[in-house]
Motif scaffolding. Structure first.
Motif: not given
Lengths: 429, 368
Positions: A326-344
């Motif tokens: 782990l000291d030499d491995t970077l783990v990234i978690s991400i997507g292209e964007f998030g999601r609206t706070p408003s709920i449809n």
């Protein structure tokens, strides 16, 4: 040849770059010719040697409110509660109970404002760290890091990308870095296709054929010169190594205990493969987990997908740590964007790029740190705003890569992180 | 036979929250509804300008999704896993139980005053509706889907005579129980209502969202959504299946691909000839089907996804709880010649904002 012929200790990778430098790496014409001499800082090379990256790509866009930036009790907060993590004052969604105890090596960034909220363009932005520009084929993250962290002599692939969902699947491109840095792209099977030696060709025959091809190539090169020859020969030189790497994808070679730890889901199995790959020296592995695009039934979708993410990500971090990786491995978690706070009306959340989150774990990261802040309803960033370029600069800095480093594309210098990008030092060691 | 072609909205009360459940008192003057702001509200329809009032007490801490009335108590269930008893007359909270380990989806009361609660821990628990004493539990529902993800237990119904209970889950499994012995007597499958996308998006959507025994208890209606192509959305046809309980045979399938989404609640008419369904996608619908033919008799669209309804055949009204609104509908009590279906009110009583909070979220839904 300014800067580079200064040391007899150049490794073979450096030499290969030098050999190919007169006109780039043999990729497409025009702007595809990069100055391969621009990165010959041997100290840097030594420093980043052995660094690895696993990108957990949350394709479709995970909700920051159901993961790293919950807003319990607010009209936008949804039904989930916040759980306290092992870090004082930091709470995350109850959907990530295992990760709540695994933040000692993780930084949470809650202040991404990347502005673009359609899948295609946002993917391009987050996969290259900059807005698309006509006439320049920017390389994506995996290609840059394969080039910066990889070894030309490697017997394993530089860049493996697993994306088995079909929605949102994009192979990406190494752009002006050339095809050498395109990913080994797994879409259907867990095992790469077409890399096994044919049974009817014995290994000794295979080696003889390679030697014959090398011999003919040398003779040919005495009388002809073209930049594509180097890339061509280099590719052949890697073939045998790639052919021999199929065992890395075979999780049956893992103990039953290890397989059970990662669980039965495909994402879990792919995370286990990712660990096997980085352990064997693959510098960049992308594991895409789709599809988070929860316009309808956001909360139930996140109950399914967060359960998978929580288990697999925490297991992966544990496994990397126990193996000293782990000291030499970077783990990234991400997507292209998030999601609206408003709920449809369908109890869904739509696309949202104005205030969302990601995580960085392991190599170069100040564990337990939290950067940025959104307002009480998660509508805007109120502290520590970062864009895609800043995130890329942070990733490069975590890996010991100078984020201001430039590639020369023709006569144009292009920094590996977008112009005016700044690393987020508060999450870096 | 009701004349549902005359169905129309006669009153609306907008809200900034999502309203999930509702119940009336015995004389149908007061209505209670559960909200996404974790509160339970009362609205007195007898008032000239009804204004909602929140019931008092510690209350819930997440969406209030389940509701029942028995004797002097209003009983509510929530995603906070708690069941709360409220005194109807005082509006005060009188008891609460940490009843389940995961979200409570629905509750029901039997004629002999037992309370049944179902939750995503996949258990149906039985309580004394007045004292809150635990009387037992049963389950026949797997906690995981066949694809290793958490399952959910959405729907319950008690037969009108209180003898039989049905429970339905995410993957389309319905278990039918003897209400006295808590022994499973039979089961049916409505697996079309669960969509697992193994390739394109690699997760699932759907589930059985509503159950209703026919008045004679011979049939069971099951509501949900048909197979979905793009599971990013509630994009499947709304779907009702009718089963013969004794044989397990599926007697009827009724799908509406125009009014898509989940069938959230079902109500048989008193003679068992028709079934009223409600639910929706982004928007909502109220739909009436003839059970024997499977033909849709009428459908009215609604501006918000409807999560719950309460039908009163005595005064020919329906009250619905929906996304951002409570609405009262009326219909003619018997067949009369009416020219057209009325789907939206031409003149709705001026909506009274139901105590809009200052911090209501802006309406902001980015496109796909």
């Amino acid at each position: 040849m300014n800067h580079s012929m200064r040391s007899e200790s150049l490794d073979r990778r450096s030499m290969m770059r030098l050999m190919g430098s007169a006109s780039g790496l043999g990729c497409a014409a025009n702007l595809s010719q990069i100055d391969a001499l621009g990165d010959q800082n041997l100290n840097d090379q030594l420093r980043i040697s052995g660094k690895r990256v696993i990108l957990l790509w949350l394709a479709g866009g995970a909700s920051q409110l159901e993961t790293w930036d919950p807003k319990p009790g607010r009209p936008t907060g949804g039904p989930f509660s916040q759980i306290q993590t092992t870090l004082p004052g930091i709470g995350i969604s109850e959907l990530l109970p295992k990760m709540s105890t695994h933040l000692n090596d993780t930084a949470i960034i809650r202040s991404l404002n990347t502005k673009i909220a359609d899948h295609g363009t946002a993917y391009q932005l987050m996969d290259t760290g900059r807005v698309t520009e006509a006439g320049v084929a920017f390389p994506h993250m995996g290609a840059i890091l394969a080039r910066e962290l990889g070894n030309i002599d490697s017997k394993v692939p530089d860049y493996v990308s697993m994306y088995t969902s079909t929605e949102g699947r994009r192979k990406g491109s190494a752009g002006f870095l050339g095809g050498r840095y395109n990913p080994m792209f797994l879409t259907d099977a867990m095992m790469p296709e077409n890399i096994q030696r044919l049974d009817e060709v014995p290994d000794i025959d295979h080696r003889d054929r390679a030697e014959l091809r090398d011999s003919l190539s040398r003779i040919f090169a005495r009388h002809h010169s073209h930049p594509s020859f180097d890339g061509h020969n280099s590719a052949y030189g890697r073939v045998r190594g790639l052919m021999a790497s199929d065992y890395l994808f075979d999780i049956d070679r893992e103990s039953e205990t290890s397989r059970a730890q990662y669980g039965p889901t495909q994402f879990g199995q792919q995370c286990l493969i990712a660990r096997r790959l980085v352990e064997a020296g693959v510098p960049f592995v992308k594991v895409a987990r789709g599809w988070w695009d929860s316009h309808g039934q956001n909360f139930e979708t996140h109950q399914e997908l967060c359960a998978d993410l929580d288990h697999c990500m925490s297991t992966l971090l544990d496994d990397l740590k126990e193996r000293g990786l782990l000291d030499d491995t970077l783990v990234i978690s991400i997507g292209e964007f998030g999601r609206t706070p408003s709920i449809n009306g369908s109890l869904g959340r739509d696309h949202f790029a104005s205030a969302w989150s990601c995580t960085l774990s392991g190599c170069g990261i100040k564990g337990g740190s939290l950067h940025g802040k959104t307002d009480e309803d998660g509508q805007t960033v109120v502290e520590g705003e970062m864009d895609a370029g800043d995130l890329y600069a942070t990733i490069f800095a975590a890996l010991g890569i100078d984020h201001t480093k430039e590639y020369m594309v023709g006569s144009r210098p292009i920094p590996i992180a977008d112009f005016d990008s700044t690393p987020c030092y508060s999450v870096l060691t | 036979m009701m004349n549902f072609k005359t169905l129309k909205v006669t009153n609306e009360w907008p809200a900034s929250e999502i309203l999930f459940c509702l119940e009336f008192d015995a004389d149908r003057q007061r209505v209670w509804f559960g909200s996404s702001d974790s509160r339970v509200y009362q609205l007195n329809l007898a008032e000239e300008k009804p204004e909602r009032v929140a019931l008092e007490g510690e209350g819930h801490s997440s969406y209030v999704t389940a509701m029942a009335v028995t004797g002097q108590y209003l009983i509510t269930g929530s995603y906070d896993k708690k069941i709360i008893w409220w005194d109807i007359e005082s509006g005060q909270q009188v008891r609460q139980l940490q009843a389940h380990d995961r979200w409570i989806r629905q509750i029901a009361v039997t004629p002999d005053q037992r309370l049944l609660s179902i939750a995503d821990d996949m258990r149906c628990r039985v309580w004394d509706a007045n004292s809150g004493k635990s009387l037992g539990e049963f389950t026949d529902h797997s906690p995981l889907t066949p694809h290793h993800y958490p399952s959910m237990l959405y729907a319950i119904d008690v037969s009108p005579d209180g003898e039989v209970v049905a429970t339905g889950d995410r993957i389309g499994h319905v278990a039918i129980w003897d209400a006295q012995t808590l022994e499973k007597t039979s089961e049916v499958e409505a697996s079309e209502m669960y969509t697992w996308d193994p390739k394109q998006r690699r997760h699932s959507i759907g589930g059985i969202r509503s159950l209703a025994f026919s008045p004679d208890r011979k049939k069971l209606a099951v509501g949900g959504m048909g197979k979905v192509g793009n599971i990013d959305h509630l994009d499947g046809a709304s779907r009702i299946e009718i089963f013969d309980i004794s044989s397990g045979e599926r007697l009827q399938v009724m799908e509406d691909s125009k009014n898509k989404g989940l069938v959230e609640q079902l109500q048989w008419t008193e003679d068992g000839s028709e079934i009223i369904s409600t639910g929706g996608k982004h928007k909502g619908f109220l739909s009436i089907h003839d059970v024997s033919s499977g033909q849709q008799q009428h459908v009215s669209e609604h501006s918000g996804h409807i999560h719950a309804m309460n039908v009163n055949f005595d005064n020919s009204t329906i009250l619905t709880a929906a996304h951002h609104r409570l609405a009262q509908w009326s219909f003619a009590p018997e067949s009369v010649t009416e020219p057209e279906s009325v789907t939206e009110p031409e003149s709705v009583t001026e909506p009274e904002s139901v105590t809009e909070p200052d911090n209501a979220p802006p309406s902001r839904e980015d496109s796909e």
